[in-house]
Structures are given as C-alpha cells and as structure tokens.
Scaffold this motif. Structure first.
Motif, PDB file in Angstrom:
ATOM      1  N   PRO A 189     -34.952  35.712 -24.664  1.00 17.57           N
ATOM      2  CA  PRO A 189     -34.221  36.347 -25.769  1.00 17.57           C
ATOM      3  C   PRO A 189     -32.757  36.657 -25.431  1.00 17.57           C
ATOM      4  CG  PRO A 189     -36.416  37.288 -25.624  1.00 17.57           C
ATOM      5  CD  PRO A 189     -36.276  36.356 -24.439  1.00 17.57           C
ATOM      6  N   HIS A 190     -32.472  37.010 -24.178  1.00 11.97           N
ATOM      7  CA  HIS A 190     -31.071  37.212 -23.802  1.00 11.97           C
ATOM      8  C   HIS A 190     -30.297  35.892 -23.895  1.00 11.97           C
ATOM      9  CE1 HIS A 190     -32.253  41.185 -22.167  1.00 11.97           C
ATOM     10  NE2 HIS A 190     -30.967  41.473 -22.257  1.00 11.97           N
ATOM     11  N   VAL A 191     -30.856  34.821 -23.342  1.00 13.39           N
ATOM     12  CA  VAL A 191     -30.178  33.519 -23.409  1.00 13.39           C
ATOM     13  C   VAL A 191     -29.925  33.136 -24.869  1.00 13.39           C
ATOM     14  CG1 VAL A 191     -30.389  31.051 -22.927  1.00 13.39           C
ATOM     15  CG2 VAL A 191     -31.167  32.712 -21.227  1.00 13.39           C
ATOM     16  N   MET A 192     -30.931  33.317 -25.723  1.00 12.28           N
ATOM     17  CA  MET A 192     -30.810  32.961 -27.132  1.00 12.28           C
ATOM     18  C   MET A 192     -29.700  33.764 -27.815  1.00 12.28           C
ATOM     19  SD  MET A 192     -34.921  32.797 -27.919  1.00 12.28           S
ATOM     20  CE  MET A 192     -34.875  32.403 -29.665  1.00 12.28           C
ATOM     21  N   ALA A 193     -29.668  35.057 -27.546  1.00 13.37           N
ATOM     22  CA  ALA A 193     -28.673  35.918 -28.196  1.00 13.37           C
ATOM     23  C   ALA A 193     -27.259  35.548 -27.750  1.00 13.37           C
ATOM     24  CB  ALA A 193     -28.960  37.387 -27.883  1.00 13.37           C
ATOM     25  N   PHE A 194     -27.093  35.274 -26.457  1.00 17.26           N
ATOM     26  CA  PHE A 194     -25.767  34.871 -25.975  1.00 17.26           C
ATOM     27  C   PHE A 194     -25.374  33.516 -26.570  1.00 17.26           C
ATOM     28  CE2 PHE A 194     -26.239  38.273 -22.895  1.00 17.26           C
ATOM     29  CZ  PHE A 194     -24.930  38.668 -22.645  1.00 17.26           C
ATOM     30  N   ALA A 195     -26.334  32.589 -26.679  1.00 19.03           N
ATOM     31  CA  ALA A 195     -26.024  31.284 -27.263  1.00 19.03           C
ATOM     32  C   ALA A 195     -25.582  31.442 -28.718  1.00 19.03           C
ATOM     33  CB  ALA A 195     -27.247  30.366 -27.162  1.00 19.03           C
ATOM     34  N   LEU A 196     -26.303  32.254 -29.467  1.00 20.64           N
ATOM     35  CA  LEU A 196     -25.968  32.472 -30.886  1.00 20.64           C
ATOM     36  C   LEU A 196     -24.596  33.128 -31.034  1.00 20.64           C
ATOM     37  CD1 LEU A 196     -26.897  32.394 -33.866  1.00 20.64           C
ATOM     38  CD2 LEU A 196     -27.924  34.659 -33.499  1.00 20.64           C
ATOM     39  N   ALA A 197     -24.337  34.146 -30.214  1.00 20.50           N
ATOM     40  CA  ALA A 197     -23.036  34.825 -30.273  1.00 20.50           C
ATOM     41  C   ALA A 197     -21.914  33.848 -29.939  1.00 20.50           C
ATOM     42  CB  ALA A 197     -23.017  36.015 -29.314  1.00 20.50           C
ATOM     43  N   GLY A 198     -22.154  32.966 -28.976  1.00 13.51           N
ATOM     44  CA  GLY A 198     -21.152  31.975 -28.609  1.00 13.51           C
ATOM     45  C   GLY A 198     -20.869  31.012 -29.754  1.00 13.51           C
ATOM     46  N   LEU A 199     -21.930  30.544 -30.417  1.00  8.12           N
ATOM     47  CA  LEU A 199     -21.762  29.638 -31.563  1.00  8.12           C
ATOM     48  C   LEU A 199     -20.981  30.322 -32.683  1.00  8.12           C
ATOM     49  CD1 LEU A 199     -25.269  27.950 -32.033  1.00  8.12           C
ATOM     50  CD2 LEU A 199     -23.210  26.985 -30.988  1.00  8.12           C
ATOM     51  N   ALA A 200     -21.315  31.574 -32.952  1.00 11.12           N
ATOM     52  CA  ALA A 200     -20.622  32.312 -34.014  1.00 11.12           C
ATOM     53  C   ALA A 200     -19.157  32.500 -33.642  1.00 11.12           C
ATOM     54  CB  ALA A 200     -21.302  33.662 -34.241  1.00 11.12           C
ATOM     55  N   GLY A 201     -18.895  32.754 -32.360  1.00  6.09           N
ATOM     56  CA  GLY A 201     -17.516  32.885 -31.899  1.00  6.09           C
ATOM     57  C   GLY A 201     -16.744  31.591 -32.100  1.00  6.09           C
ATOM     58  N   ASP A 202     -17.358  30.460 -31.747  1.00 11.88           N
ATOM     59  CA  ASP A 202     -16.731  29.143 -31.970  1.00 11.88           C
ATOM     60  C   ASP A 202     -16.372  28.961 -33.441  1.00 11.88           C
ATOM     61  OD1 ASP A 202     -17.098  28.542 -29.363  1.00 11.88           O
ATOM     62  OD2 ASP A 202     -18.667  27.032 -29.663  1.00 11.88           O
ATOM     63  N   ALA A 203     -17.357  29.223 -34.314  1.00 11.17           N
ATOM     64  CA  ALA A 203     -17.151  28.996 -35.750  1.00 11.17           C
ATOM     65  C   ALA A 203     -16.052  29.908 -36.285  1.00 11.17           C
ATOM     66  CB  ALA A 203     -18.458  29.224 -36.505  1.00 11.17           C
ATOM     67  N   ALA A 204     -16.022  31.156 -35.819  1.00 11.31           N
ATOM     68  CA  ALA A 204     -14.984  32.092 -36.271  1.00 11.31           C
ATOM     69  C   ALA A 204     -13.611  31.592 -35.843  1.00 11.31           C
ATOM     70  CB  ALA A 204     -15.252  33.493 -35.713  1.00 11.31           C
ATOM     71  N   ARG A 205     -13.528  31.081 -34.609  1.00 11.66           N
ATOM     72  CA  ARG A 205     -12.250  30.540 -34.127  1.00 11.66           C
ATOM     73  C   ARG A 205     -11.808  29.343 -34.953  1.00 11.66           C
ATOM     74  NH1 ARG A 205     -13.687  31.502 -29.088  1.00 11.66           N
ATOM     75  NH2 ARG A 205     -14.679  29.469 -29.021  1.00 11.66           N
ATOM     76  N   GLU A 206     -12.784  28.591 -35.467  1.00  8.85           N
ATOM     77  CA  GLU A 206     -12.447  27.432 -36.315  1.00  8.85           C
ATOM     78  C   GLU A 206     -12.117  27.855 -37.755  1.00  8.85           C
ATOM     79  OE1 GLU A 206     -15.931  25.014 -35.877  1.00  8.85           O
ATOM     80  OE2 GLU A 206     -15.554  24.707 -33.734  1.00  8.85           O
ATOM     81  N   GLY A 207     -12.118  29.171 -38.004  1.00  7.24           N
ATOM     82  CA  GLY A 207     -11.702  29.661 -39.308  1.00  7.24           C
ATOM     83  C   GLY A 207     -12.831  29.872 -40.309  1.00  7.24           C
ATOM     84  N   GLU A 208     -14.074  29.734 -39.854  1.00  5.24           N
ATOM     85  CA  GLU A 208     -15.202  29.952 -40.770  1.00  5.24           C
ATOM     86  C   GLU A 208     -15.364  31.452 -41.042  1.00  5.24           C
ATOM     87  OE1 GLU A 208     -16.586  27.670 -42.299  1.00  5.24           O
ATOM     88  OE2 GLU A 208     -17.193  25.961 -41.067  1.00  5.24           O
ATOM     89  N   PRO A 209     -15.756  31.827 -42.267  1.00  3.17           N
ATOM     90  CA  PRO A 209     -15.911  33.261 -42.596  1.00  3.17           C
ATOM     91  C   PRO A 209     -17.222  33.841 -42.045  1.00  3.17           C
ATOM     92  CG  PRO A 209     -16.421  31.914 -44.511  1.00  3.17           C
ATOM     93  CD  PRO A 209     -15.995  30.956 -43.434  1.00  3.17           C
ATOM     94  N   VAL A 210     -17.321  33.796 -40.714  1.00  5.80           N
ATOM     95  CA  VAL A 210     -18.556  34.224 -40.050  1.00  5.80           C
ATOM     96  C   VAL A 210     -18.816  35.712 -40.247  1.00  5.80           C
ATOM     97  CG1 VAL A 210     -19.660  34.499 -37.804  1.00  5.80           C
ATOM     98  CG2 VAL A 210     -18.454  32.375 -38.346  1.00  5.80           C
ATOM     99  N   ALA A 211     -17.770  36.512 -40.039  1.00  9.86           N
ATOM    100  CA  ALA A 211     -17.952  37.962 -40.119  1.00  9.86           C
ATOM    101  C   ALA A 211     -18.430  38.368 -41.512  1.00  9.86           C
ATOM    102  CB  ALA A 211     -16.657  38.675 -39.764  1.00  9.86           C
ATOM    103  N   ALA A 212     -17.875  37.704 -42.550  1.00  8.58           N
ATOM    104  CA  ALA A 212     -18.243  38.057 -43.926  1.00  8.58           C
ATOM    105  C   ALA A 212     -19.704  37.738 -44.211  1.00  8.58           C
ATOM    106  CB  ALA A 212     -17.351  37.306 -44.914  1.00  8.58           C
ATOM    107  N   LEU A 213     -20.254  36.755 -43.499  1.00  6.93           N
ATOM    108  CA  LEU A 213     -21.614  36.301 -43.800  1.00  6.93           C
ATOM    109  C   LEU A 213     -22.626  36.659 -42.709  1.00  6.93           C
ATOM    110  CD1 LEU A 213     -21.008  32.851 -45.515  1.00  6.93           C
ATOM    111  CD2 LEU A 213     -21.164  35.120 -46.500  1.00  6.93           C
TER     112      LEU A 213
END
Lengths: 282, 282
Positions: A189-213
């Motif tokens: 579960p720790h590995v999964m959570a870090f992987a998900l947070a990393g993906l969300a960080g990537d998408a946010a950097r690419e300008g996706e409205p991650v925080a809003a969703l």
C-alpha cells in the motif's frame, strides 16, 4: 523504559506508556527516558509528554530495564550490532521496525543469551512525521507484533506486557510470516500510494486540473505517500524480496483488470469477488 | 427538481438541495421529487429526507424544471436515448455519472436544442451504497464538474446554480479533459483498491494472518473497494480507454519502484519526489 529515537513512533510509544497506569504494580505510570541523536527532536518529544526525561548519551540507555529501538530499520540493525554485546543480562530489548527478518538476524548475531531480545512492530501510527505527528490513541487496540529470536519465554512475556501497557494487543509470530504478510498489508500500500501521488504530480505539472478533480477517494488512496520517504525506503529495502513478490501479484491483478475493461459483466464479476472479500478484514 | 435514481448519489443531491434555502428566490428550499424503478429504494431515500415526494412513474419526471439522472452510466445513456426526444424545451437535464464522454455523446445525439442538457459529475460521495450511505455534507465545497454538450450558456448557468444550491462548487470543463483526469484521480484509485482487496482476500484464504496485520494504512488504501462493484464496473468500462492509459502509467511506475528496491538511496530519491508532489494537491 528507555526509548531510542524520538520521532513519531518513539513518541507514540512513550505517550501511550505514560498515559496509563502500569499493570500489576503499585509503581504508577511507567518511567520513560528518551534519547535522540538530534537533541532538538528529543526536546520536542519531551514537550509532547512522551518521557520523564531526556538521556544525554545513547550509552545512558543501555542500563535501562527495557530498551525500545524506534529508529529506521537500517539504524536499528546498526545499533544492535554496535551495542548488543554491552547490554546487561536480564534487560529487555525490542525494536519497532516494519521489517523483522533483518532485525531478528542482527539480534541473534549480536545479542547474547540472557538478554531478552525480541523483534517488535506496532501496527499503528500516522503519516505525519516527528513528535508532532505522534498519537497515543493510534496504539489503542492496535496489533503489536512480537517476533521471537530464540526460545525465550521471558522475552515474549515482558514484551507482551510492554505492548499491553501501551494499550496495544500483542500478536506473536515468526519474522518470516510477519514480513510476508506486512509486505502485502502495509509495504505494498505504501508503494501504491507513492506511485499514485507521483502520477498525479506528473499530470499536474503537465497542466491537468488534478487538484480540482481529486476528491476524498483520491486522498484516501494517496494518503500513505505523506509518510516520511526515508522511513519508507528503509523498510521497503529491508523487505525487498517480499515486497517484490507482492508487487508481482499486484501487477498480475492489474493486468487482469485491464484485460476486462471492455467486458463489463466480467469486470463486474471480478470486482464483486474483491468487494465481498473486503468484508473479511478491517 | 426531479431526481431519477434514489441510490447514494441521488439521495445525497436531494438531501443537499433540501437542506439549504434556494439562492436568490423567496421560494424556500427546493421542491424535490424522486423516482426509482425499485419503489422500496425510493421509499428509503424519501425516509432519509431526500425528497418531498416519490414519483410513481419515470414519465412523471419528464416535465420537471430540472431533471437529475443519478443512475449508473450505462443506464444514463439508455435513459437519454429513450426519453431525450420527449423532454420539453426550456428544461434542464443533468446527469451525475463518473464518465462524461459517453453521456455527452448521447445527449448530443438524442436531446434537441432548446432543452438545456449538460453533463455533470459531483466529485463527492461515500463508499457506502444506497440511500443509507448518502451524506449531504459530502457535497459541501466539493467540485461539481459540468461538461457542456453544445454552446448553451443557459445550461451552464442553470446547472451551476443547481450545483451551488447543493453546496458544491461548479467546475466547467470539456468531457475529454474530465475523463482523462478522473481516470487518474478516481477510476485508477478504484482499480488499485479492488486489486489490493483481492490480493488480501487471496492471502487470507491461504491462511495468512492478514486481518491481524491490516492497520489503518491498509484500510485507507483499500477503502474504495467497498464501493458498489456494479457502479465501478460501469464507469470503468465507460471510460476504458483513459483508464487503460492511467493503468499503463501506473504499471511503469510500479516497475521503476520495483527495480529500485535493492538500491535504497535511489528508492528514497524516487519516493521523495512523489512525497513532495503530494503537497501540491489535496
């Protein structure tokens, strides 16, 4: 009781021990002393109420009735190898690391019989680091795994007493079982959570409205990525073989779900099995 | 307002609308009617306070000022295709499905101009199914995504008013962006939670002490697997392309973490990046 390491885990145990009367004695709450190689960390822990006093030197802890090693796994192993031979006969030594085979091996190697050494893992805590993140409540009713290192009933008995004095529920098992199951219930579960947070960080950097969703479901799934990365890297590396096994099984399952995405009835049947099994554990 | 579907989402919206005074009018709280093809479900929702009355027939909903479609995605599409042509000019139609491209396509196909149709997705809810699981509070301050289907300012304005009347925060975006981001922030976390719950179920069946070693971290990571599998299968299938993309990126990341398990400093650096990014979203 001397606690070595005044971070979140050490502070949680100190708080829990001091908030309850000692069982089966007239001595009142446990006397707790705390050591941290960073004096400021020890001061913050003391200010939270985890201990009666600070130990100025690590060596001061070696003569305590009970020593709790509450530092990351690699440091636990180092401390055992460096100071294990200097522990007095009759004292209890327990750790709090999230990987138990490497700790138990070090204890067998470096702590002589007569000293009651045993592996320990309180299955509780928060994702907030440091003394500030510690919660005595988190231990209440939580499993405190004890992994014996040799045939030593006194070690098990005294460690169980300590776990109970902190409000936790002692669960005795061998280090191998612990590491195999915890790889699945905690490390993965720790590995999964870090992987998900990393993906969300990537998408946010690419300008996706991650925080809003990102809703409460996302927060829950990514929660463990708030845990101190140093601690997580330490326990994942210390339990690498079992974590790799668990990761392999996870990826098989993700691939199976992926393959069913276009077949809604089959997908639903697969999800329903997991959903029903969810009822069998907390 | 007529709500079609009296499960958790429909009940949540009804409760939220009825618990607040209507904005900018003297009419008092919204008048809400609810329909469910299962009358008992509608009764339970009414008992929770989601509506003023039950509509006996689906057709009774078609003449409402505003219609909210709160059923699983494939049923939303069916309802639109079946009843879209019968909606009176000037009415608002919005859905609550978690995949928006298929809904928006159906609305474009089957609802004539003059009817204010728009896709909607309240980013809130609980993992407990049915009217009993509904929480009006969950919507407070949550994003309510609106995905326009054509150039229709009145649809956006009235849907935003409805979202605000329910205490939510309207967020307008196109259906493609919604589906791409939600694949990552909601659909993927669901897949992960179901996969984890399934693995834990397997291990428990093999006799591993999973329940004894599942702590709050596990519960948090597996929480979304408590969601109704039918609803989850429906939105995953409806958004299969984007979910597959997100799953692919997840698996790459899991493989990269796997490859770093034996190299603690590198693993720590990778985790630290994700950990820092976690600060940028809720």
């Amino acid at each position: 009781v001397a606690i070595i390491g005044a971070g979140q885990v050490g502070t949680m145990i100190g708080l829990a021990l001091r908030s309850r009367p000692s069982h089966g004695s007239d001595a009142g709450p446990a006397q707790v002393a705390v050591f941290d190689r960073d004096r400021a960390v020890a001061e913050r822990s003391l200010a939270r109420g985890s201990a009666n006093r600070i130990l100025p030197h690590l060596e001061d802890a070696l003569t305590a009735d009970a020593i709790v090693l509450a530092v990351p796994v690699p440091e636990i192993v180092k401390l055992i190898d460096e100071f294990g031979r200097r522990l007095p006969v009759g004292s209890l030594v327990i750790d709090t690391g999230s990987a138990k085979r490497v700790v138990v091996k070090a204890m067998r190697r470096s702590i002589s019989e007569g000293v009651h050494a045993i592996g320990g893992h309180p299955m509780a805590g928060t994702e907030r680091p440091g003394a500030e993140g510690a919660s005595a409540k988190a231990l209440a009713g939580a499993a405190f795994v004890l992994t014996p290192i040799r045939d030593d009933g006194a070690a098990v008995g005294r460690a169980a007493g300590l776990a109970e004095a902190a409000g936790a529920r002692p669960v005795v098992m061998d280090a191998e079982s612990h590491d195999r199951v915890v790889a699945l219930t905690s490390h993965l579960p720790h590995v999964m959570a870090f992987a998900l947070a990393g993906l969300a960080g990537d998408a946010a950097r690419e300008g996706e409205p991650v925080a809003a969703l990102a809703s409460t479901g996302f927060s829950s799934a990514a929660r463990l990525s708030r845990t101190d990365p140093e601690m997580v890297a330490a326990f994942l590396s210390a339990n690498a073989d079992e974590v790799r096994q668990a990761l392999g099984r996870l990826m098989e399952r993700l691939q199976a779900l992926d393959a069913a995405l276009d077949d809604e009835p089959r997908l639903k049947a697969m999800l329903a099995v997991a959903h029903a099994e969810r009822g069998t554990h907390p």
